[in-house]
Design a protein around this motif. Structure first.
Motif, PDB file in Angstrom:
ATOM      1  N   GLN A  75       0.909  -1.366  -0.204  1.00  0.00           N
ATOM      2  CA  GLN A  75       0.047   0.079   0.059  1.00  0.00           C
ATOM      3  C   GLN A  75       0.953   1.348  -0.063  1.00  0.00           C
ATOM      4  OE1 GLN A  75      -3.077   0.062   2.980  1.00  0.00           O
ATOM      5  NE2 GLN A  75      -3.404   2.429   2.613  1.00  0.00           N
ATOM      6  N   LEU A  76       0.835   2.122  -1.031  1.00  0.00           N
ATOM      7  CA  LEU A  76       1.251   3.433  -1.015  1.00  0.00           C
ATOM      8  C   LEU A  76       0.709   4.287   0.169  1.00  0.00           C
ATOM      9  CD1 LEU A  76       1.524   3.633  -4.868  1.00  0.00           C
ATOM     10  CD2 LEU A  76       3.291   2.424  -3.365  1.00  0.00           C
ATOM     11  N   GLY A  77       1.395   4.543   1.158  1.00  0.00           N
ATOM     12  CA  GLY A  77       0.920   5.408   2.068  1.00  0.00           C
ATOM     13  C   GLY A  77       1.140   6.784   1.784  1.00  0.00           C
ATOM     14  N   VAL A  78       0.023   7.382   1.289  1.00  0.00           N
ATOM     15  CA  VAL A  78       0.294   8.972   0.893  1.00  0.00           C
ATOM     16  C   VAL A  78      -0.842   9.679   1.595  1.00  0.00           C
ATOM     17  CG1 VAL A  78       0.016  10.365  -1.298  1.00  0.00           C
ATOM     18  CG2 VAL A  78       1.766   8.552  -1.323  1.00  0.00           C
ATOM     19  N   ARG A  79      -0.482  10.794   1.943  1.00  0.00           N
ATOM     20  CA  ARG A  79      -1.600  11.820   2.608  1.00  0.00           C
ATOM     21  C   ARG A  79      -2.300  12.791   1.492  1.00  0.00           C
ATOM     22  NH1 ARG A  79       1.652   9.705   5.640  1.00  0.00           N
ATOM     23  NH2 ARG A  79       1.237   9.007   7.931  1.00  0.00           N
ATOM     24  N   ASN A  80      -3.412  13.088   1.647  1.00  0.00           N
ATOM     25  CA  ASN A  80      -3.909  14.172   0.499  1.00  0.00           C
ATOM     26  C   ASN A  80      -2.937  15.433   0.582  1.00  0.00           C
ATOM     27  OD1 ASN A  80      -5.732  16.466  -0.005  1.00  0.00           O
ATOM     28  ND2 ASN A  80      -7.006  15.089  -0.550  1.00  0.00           N
ATOM     29  N   ARG A  81      -2.989  16.010  -0.838  1.00  0.00           N
ATOM     30  CA  ARG A  81      -2.057  16.937  -0.932  1.00  0.00           C
ATOM     31  C   ARG A  81      -2.695  18.331  -1.218  1.00  0.00           C
ATOM     32  NH1 ARG A  81       1.467  13.353   0.473  1.00  0.00           N
ATOM     33  NH2 ARG A  81       3.503  13.285  -0.613  1.00  0.00           N
ATOM     34  N   GLY A  82      -4.236  18.089  -0.969  1.00  0.00           N
ATOM     35  CA  GLY A  82      -4.931  19.196  -1.404  1.00  0.00           C
ATOM     36  C   GLY A  82      -5.519  19.348  -2.643  1.00  0.00           C
TER      37      GLY A  82
END
Length: 359
Positions: free
Chosen positions: A284-291
């Motif tokens: 799982q590519l753990g990425v947070r929302n960038r807006g």
């Protein structure tokens, strides 16, 4: 390689940055219901912190501050959003469903990250909902967290989301969402919205129950290895989610096996050699929302490109097969109703023959 960023995980205060948002689909549990009115029934209410210290409520709080977007979202879903007067780590644009985002946007931001101590104590709050037990790990410019005596002097009661704040102290791994559901129920009791809390929990249990039934026939040794790659924590040394972290429950319920379910605590820095040795079948590519959708998509692509090009990881089973999941970090690692949606998303990807169309 990317350096560790504040919005990434750290061993002691990982995921404070829920406010960075999540791109995960909210699914059934994400649908907001009409806001209920807090009642005076069920009081007094008593809740405990990680050390067992008790906080009592004779009535529902009227002025709540949340440490970050996870507590804020939970209160909005409970219908107690009208009592929230401030938050730290606010949700990023696109992190919440539209009906919740509109309410969240009206909540004053007391800190883009950790709320400064003086601002929190002077906020006029009568309750502070804290996702993590110790802010001290942020150190430096963040300053020290208020003491119990300072909270009391300011008239602020302090409660925690125990599934994250107390996770490292659990006696065993989190293998279901009972701790998360207990947080929802507990906050519902404190805010006088227990009926709504039960509705939210019931929806989660229906979603997870359907997946649990679908994958029940998969023997433990046949469950595919799964690695949560927290790209935002940096790539020099990955941070593994261990057995006591909420994500371990999400992965387990989805019919996969967290390849680091045996490490102690909730998070642990591990060498890339250890990831290679455990050779996950899915990542799982753990990425947070960038807006924005575009910036978040770019971040997912960057995370995948790193794994494909980095010499230590490009030979992994998951990388060779292109088995990547683009699911936002927050709905996987932070307590909330969307944990149930993530269980369904993972299961539908890993076991598409058993869980059709994410259901």
């Amino acid at each position: 390689m990317r350096s560790r960023v504040l919005c990434g995980l750290a061993a002691s205060v990982a995921l404070l940055a829920t406010g960075c948002g999540s791109g995960a689909d909210s699914g059934d549990a994400g649908r907001a219901a009409p806001a209920p009115t807090a009642t005076t029934t069920g009081f007094p209410v008593r809740v405990t912190d990680c050390a067992g210290a008790e906080t009592a409520f004779d009535s529902a709080p009227k002025r709540i501050v949340t440490s970050n977007a996870s507590g804020l979202e939970m209160l909005l879903r409970l219908g107690a959003g009208g009592t929230v007067i401030g938050t730290g780590f606010p949700p990023g644009k696109g992190a919440l469903p539209a009906e919740l985002a509109e309410q969240a946007a009206r909540v004053p931001v007391l800190g883009a990250m950790v709320i400064p101590k003086e601002k929190l104590l002077g906020s006029g709050a009568d309750l502070y909902v804290d996702t993590f037990a110790d802010m001290g790990g942020m150190g430096g410019a963040m300053g020290a967290a208020p003491t119990a005596q300072e909270y009391a002097a300011a008239g602020i009661k302090h409660v925690y989301l125990r599934s994250t704040a107390c996770a490292a102290q659990l006696k065993g791994p989190q293998q279901d969402l009972s701790e998360v559901e207990a947080d929802i129920r507990r906050l519902g009791q404190v805010t006088g919205t227990s009926a709504r809390a039960e509705d939210l929990v019931a929806t989660m249990e229906r979603q997870v129950g359907a997946v649990r039934t679908a994958v029940a026939g998969i023997a433990a040794e046949q469950r595919p290895g799964y690695f949560f790659f927290d790209f935002d924590a940096g790539t020099k040394q990955p941070i593994a989610v261990c057995g006591r972290q909420v994500a371990n429950a999400v992965i387990t319920l989805a019919g996969a096996r967290n390849v680091f379910d045996d490490c102690e605590g909730d998070f642990k820095p591990v060498p890339w050699e250890e990831v290679v040795a455990r050779n996950p079948a899915w990542i799982q590519l753990g990425v947070r929302n960038r807006g924005s959708e575009e910036e978040t998509r770019k971040a997912f692509e960057e995370a995948e490109r790193f794994l494909r090009e980095f010499p230590a990881t490009r030979g992994l089973e998951a990388v060779q097969a292109g088995h990547f999941l683009r699911i936002g970090s927050e709905a996987t690692t932070i307590a909330g109703v969307r944990n149930a949606d993530t269980v369904r998303q993972i299961a539908a990807t890993v076991h598409p023959d058993l869980v059709k169309d994410g259901r």
